[in-house]
Scaffold this motif. Structure first.
Motif, mmCIF file in Angstrom:
data_model
loop_
_atom_site.group_PDB
_atom_site.id
_atom_site.type_symbol
_atom_site.label_atom_id
_atom_site.label_comp_id
_atom_site.label_asym_id
_atom_site.label_seq_id
_atom_site.Cartn_x
_atom_site.Cartn_y
_atom_site.Cartn_z
ATOM 1 N N ALA A 148 9.950 33.521 3.071
ATOM 2 C CA ALA A 148 11.298 32.941 3.095
ATOM 3 C C ALA A 148 11.252 31.500 3.577
ATOM 4 N N ARG A 149 10.451 31.232 4.597
ATOM 5 C CA ARG A 149 10.344 29.865 5.120
ATOM 6 C C ARG A 149 9.734 28.925 4.095
ATOM 7 N N GLN A 150 8.786 29.429 3.312
ATOM 8 C CA GLN A 150 8.119 28.589 2.325
ATOM 9 C C GLN A 150 8.980 28.339 1.084
ATOM 10 N N THR A 151 9.749 29.334 0.673
ATOM 11 C CA THR A 151 10.477 29.225 -0.586
ATOM 12 C C THR A 151 11.872 28.629 -0.445
ATOM 13 N N ASP A 152 12.522 28.810 0.704
ATOM 14 C CA ASP A 152 13.906 28.335 0.847
ATOM 15 C C ASP A 152 14.184 28.011 2.310
ATOM 16 N N GLY A 153 13.554 26.954 2.798
ATOM 17 C CA GLY A 153 13.712 26.572 4.191
ATOM 18 C C GLY A 153 15.131 26.205 4.556
ATOM 19 N N GLU A 154 15.898 25.654 3.606
ATOM 20 C CA GLU A 154 17.273 25.263 3.899
ATOM 21 C C GLU A 154 18.142 26.486 4.175
ATOM 22 N N SER A 155 17.985 27.556 3.364
ATOM 23 C CA SER A 155 18.752 28.771 3.622
ATOM 24 C C SER A 155 18.370 29.380 4.960
ATOM 25 N N VAL A 156 17.085 29.347 5.292
ATOM 26 C CA VAL A 156 16.634 29.874 6.576
ATOM 27 C C VAL A 156 17.293 29.115 7.725
ATOM 28 N N GLY A 163 14.315 37.570 4.807
ATOM 29 C CA GLY A 163 13.240 37.576 3.818
ATOM 30 C C GLY A 163 13.663 38.345 2.586
ATOM 31 N N ASP A 164 12.722 38.538 1.676
ATOM 32 C CA ASP A 164 13.039 39.215 0.417
ATOM 33 C C ASP A 164 12.774 40.712 0.540
ATOM 34 N N ASP A 165 12.731 41.398 -0.620
ATOM 35 C CA ASP A 165 12.582 42.850 -0.610
ATOM 36 C C ASP A 165 11.286 43.303 0.047
#
Length: 281
Positions: free
Chosen positions: A21-29, A69-71
């Motif tokens: 999650a941190r790598q793919t969408d840091g802004e959402s995190v 995070g994801d599934d």
């Protein structure tokens, strides 16, 4: 493992942010952290791998765990808590961030990161059934037999970041030209499917697919068997039950985001209300 503690109002949360999650969408995190820390006493953990992820959950104390995070991260948390025999005593929250979010959404978690974060703070507990097999594997969303064929061996669900490493290696190292192999399509299966001890279909009937889905409540799973037919399409066989046993030649199965097998026999049992998940009111 990095940890950040903040103080807020009444509830106490342990927010475990998956590295993908941190790598793919840091802004959402970042937004999710802001929303949660503004509404609760929040401790943020940034595990770098599955061992640290598991350690953070094991040391949560009285804090309510929130997985960002994801599934795969959701499944990792559920499996960890289940194997520690702590799932029934724990209300789990998830904020979907990352490439795969179908399971979380099917369980009633909002699609947007902000909406999911607000549901963590203001939502209600929902008890959901899940499937547990005789090897202690867990199914939240759906079980499919046979599993779809893949060009590569599946990466362990506990190590999704290996995909990124494999991609980088392929881009940096020139590959030898080769003819692309056609994907292998699974042929018809011959399986015995039993629901609560009653045979639904036996080995003499070739099958196209078997699907098992835990219900939202009630302790029963939905079973659908699609038989192979010549000419007119055969109607699927439908059943409801608490246990489903599949027997036959070596078969693989897809359970949520992972692939299991090959096995010759596997039994799945419904655990009624085993998952306590936070969803919008």
């Amino acid at each position: 493992m990095a940890e950040v503690a903040t103080s807020a109002t009444s509830d106490h949360l342990l927010v475990v942010i998956d590295p993908v999650a941190r790598q793919t969408d840091g802004e959402s995190v970042r937004i999710v952290k802001d929303v949660l820390s503004a509404g609760a006493a929040t401790k943020v953990c940034l595990p770098e791998g599955p061992e640290e992820f598991a350690r953070a959950l094991a040391r949560r104390g009285s804090r309510r765990p929130v997985v960002v995070g994801d599934d795969r991260a959701l499944m990792r948390a559920v499996v960890q808590l289940h194997r520690q025999r702590e799932l029934a005593e724990c209300v789990l929250s998830v904020v979907p961030v990352g490439p795969a979010q179908g399971i979380a959404h099917s369980l009633g978690v909002p699609t947007g990161a902000v909406a999911a974060a607000r549901a963590v703070l203001d939502g209600a507990e929902r008890r959901l059934d899940m499937l547990v097999d005789d090897s202690d594997g867990v199914v939240l969303g759906a079980l499919r037999i046979p599993a779809p064929a893949a060009r590569e061996a599946p990466v362990d669900a506990a190590r999704p970041w290996l995909r990124t490493c494999q991609y980088l290696v392929r881009t940096l190292v020139p590959a030898r030209p080769a003819r692309e192999a056609a994907p292998v399509v699974p042929g018809p299966s011959r399986l015995r499917v039993e629901v609560d001890g009653v045979t639904l279909v036996d080995l003499d009937q070739p099958l196209e697919a078997v699907s098992v889905t835990p219900g939202s409540a009630g302790g029963l799973a939905s079973v659908e068997v699609r038989r192979l037919s010549v000419g007119a399409e055969a109607s699927p066989l439908l059943a409801m039950g608490r246990t489903v046993t599949v027997t036959g030649a070596d078969f693989r199965y897809r359970a949520d985001a992972g692939v299991g097998g090959p096995v010759r026999r596997r039994t799945w049992t419904v655990r009624e209300g085993a998952l306590r998940l936070t969803v919008p009111r």
